[in-house]
Design a protein around this motif. Structure first.
Motif, short mmCIF file in Angstrom:
data_model
loop_
_atom_site.label_atom_id
_atom_site.label_comp_id
_atom_site.label_asym_id
_atom_site.label_seq_id
_atom_site.Cartn_x
_atom_site.Cartn_y
_atom_site.Cartn_z
N ASN A 72 0.11 -0.59 6.05
CA ASN A 72 -0.85 0.21 6.80
C ASN A 72 -0.41 0.44 8.24
O ASN A 72 0.33 -0.35 8.82
CB ASN A 72 -2.22 -0.47 6.84
CG ASN A 72 -2.88 -0.53 5.47
OD1 ASN A 72 -2.60 0.28 4.60
ND2 ASN A 72 -3.78 -1.48 5.29
N ILE A 117 0.58 -4.24 0.70
CA ILE A 117 -0.26 -3.50 1.65
C ILE A 117 0.63 -3.05 2.80
O ILE A 117 1.32 -3.86 3.41
CB ILE A 117 -1.43 -4.34 2.18
CG1 ILE A 117 -2.38 -4.72 1.04
CG2 ILE A 117 -2.18 -3.58 3.28
CD1 ILE A 117 -3.54 -5.61 1.48
N SER A 152 -8.33 -3.54 4.41
CA SER A 152 -7.80 -3.43 3.05
C SER A 152 -7.77 -4.80 2.37
O SER A 152 -7.50 -5.81 3.01
CB SER A 152 -6.37 -2.86 3.09
OG SER A 152 -6.37 -1.56 3.63
N ILE A 199 -6.63 -6.68 -1.54
CA ILE A 199 -6.20 -6.73 -2.94
C ILE A 199 -6.59 -8.08 -3.50
O ILE A 199 -6.21 -9.12 -2.95
CB ILE A 199 -4.68 -6.52 -3.07
CG1 ILE A 199 -4.28 -5.10 -2.66
CG2 ILE A 199 -4.23 -6.78 -4.51
CD1 ILE A 199 -2.78 -4.85 -2.66
N ASN A 244 -0.10 -3.71 -7.63
CA ASN A 244 -1.16 -3.15 -6.79
C ASN A 244 -0.58 -2.77 -5.43
O ASN A 244 0.10 -3.59 -4.80
CB ASN A 244 -2.30 -4.15 -6.59
CG ASN A 244 -2.86 -4.64 -7.91
OD1 ASN A 244 -3.55 -3.91 -8.62
ND2 ASN A 244 -2.55 -5.88 -8.26
N ILE A 264 -1.48 -0.65 -1.60
CA ILE A 264 -2.35 0.07 -0.67
C ILE A 264 -1.50 0.53 0.50
O ILE A 264 -0.74 -0.25 1.07
CB ILE A 264 -3.50 -0.82 -0.15
CG1 ILE A 264 -4.45 -1.19 -1.29
CG2 ILE A 264 -4.27 -0.11 0.95
CD1 ILE A 264 -5.55 -2.15 -0.87
N GLU A 322 -2.25 2.97 3.95
CA GLU A 322 -3.24 3.75 4.68
C GLU A 322 -2.79 3.98 6.12
O GLU A 322 -2.08 3.16 6.70
CB GLU A 322 -4.59 3.05 4.70
CG GLU A 322 -5.25 2.91 3.34
CD GLU A 322 -6.62 2.28 3.43
OE1 GLU A 322 -7.43 2.52 2.53
OE2 GLU A 322 -6.89 1.56 4.41
#
Length: 333
Positions: free
Chosen positions: A76, A74, A38, A40, A7, A9, A11
């Motif tokens: 970001n 993640i 965000s 997960i 997974n 992410i 951004e």
């Protein structure tokens, strides 16, 4: 049995003023806010069962393996800023103000709250039972997770002139967290009229990184509130704050049991192991670098940077081996 979950992410969230046109920017108050939340929530589970039964004169062999893998990332950037609003395009470029409020505050803030909640579980059971010669069971379970958060959170004024009718406030904050539960359990049972052999191994591995790449190399998350090469005139307070509150909470457990029984000999071997690596690296700063053409003016100036990162980790491994034999019994754990 095996399972893998991946997974990711990535951004970029921005709230900004870039440039001030020919007349500058005027308002009662100005607020720029960039926020990200965000998340997960990953669960990976694998289970395997193998059983073999042998009749008289025949051997029974059972093999079982379960593997659960999870990779969560993640990455970001959250930014709020005023940039290039220098008043140079106004009628009088020497005194022009890029961004001005008449009575209210100028507020620039960037907030990040990225969360990873990961569970990886693997369970394996093997049973070999023979009424004949030998019962052999081999079982293995492995669970592993890599969780990574890398953020850039910035609130700033750069190459600009700002005039606040009241306070001028810049705030950057990151409250990201990783919660990881990694469990592996394995059982092997071998029973035979002549010989019983049981073998089992369980292993759990966790890598939880904030501010590091998945390979453990330095990526350095940042949380910054700053004024750079800019002039600020605040009728009230000038406040810059940067706050980091990253948290890692990890539980890593492995268990293994091997049982063997034979009319003549019983042999059991069992092993369990865990490895946990938890790292946090965040560059947290609040500062003023340069004062532009008109300097920095305010009733009072407050600059704060706070880092309260925390790691809580529990790692445990347990192994059991038992062997029974009419003539000999041997166990290794």
């Amino acid at each position: 049995a095996g399972v893998q979950t991946v997974n990711r992410i990535s951004e970029t969230v921005r709230a900004y003023i870039d440039g001030d046109g020919s007349d500058g920017i005027r308002a009662a108050s100005v607020e720029l806010t960039a926020t990200d939340q965000s998340k997960i929530d990953a669960k990976a589970g694998a289970a395997s069962i193998a059983a073999a039964i042998g009749t008289s004169g025949n051997a029974a062999v059972a093999l079982s393996v379960a593997v659960a893998l999870a990779e969560n990332t993640i990455h970001n950037r959250v930014e709020s800023y005023i940039k290039g609003a220098d008043g140079d395009g106004t009628a009088d470029a020497t005194t022009g103000v890029g961004v001005k409020t008449t009575t209210g505050d100028i507020t620039i803030q960037a907030f990040e709250k990225a969360d990873i909640d990961a569970i990886a579980v693997a369970a394996s059971i093997a049973a070999g039972i023979s009424g004949g010669t030998a019962g052999v069971a081999v079982s293995g379970a492995g669970a592993a997770a890599t969780n990574v958060i890398v953020n850039g959170v910035n609130a700033y004024v750069q190459d600009s002139r700002v005039d606040g009718g009241n306070d001028v406030k810049l705030a950057a904050a990151d409250d990201s967290s990783i919660t990881a539960t990694i469990i592996a359990a394995s059982v092997g049972v071998g029973v035979g009229s002549t010989a019983g052999v049981g073998s089992s191994i369980g292993a759990s591995v966790a890598h939880n990184f904030i501010g590091y790449n998945a390979d453990g190399s330095d990526a350095l998350s940042e949380v910054k509130a700053y004024i750079k090469e800019s002039s600020v005139n605040a009728q009230g307070q000038l406040k810059l704050s940067a706050d980091s509150k990253q948290v890692i909470d990890a539980i890593v457990v492995a268990g293994s049991a091997a049982l063997a029984a034979g009319g003549t000999a019983g042999i059991a071997a069992s092993g369990a192991g865990v490895y946990a690596e938890n790292l946090i690296a965040v560059d947290t700063k609040a500062y003023i670098d340069g004062d532009g053409q008109s300097g920095i003016q305010a009733d009072n100036v407050l600059i704060t940077a706070d880092d309260s990162a925390a790691i809580s980790a529990v790692a445990g491994a347990a192994s059991l081996a038992a062997a029974l034999g009419g003539t000999a019994g041997a166990s290794v754990s």
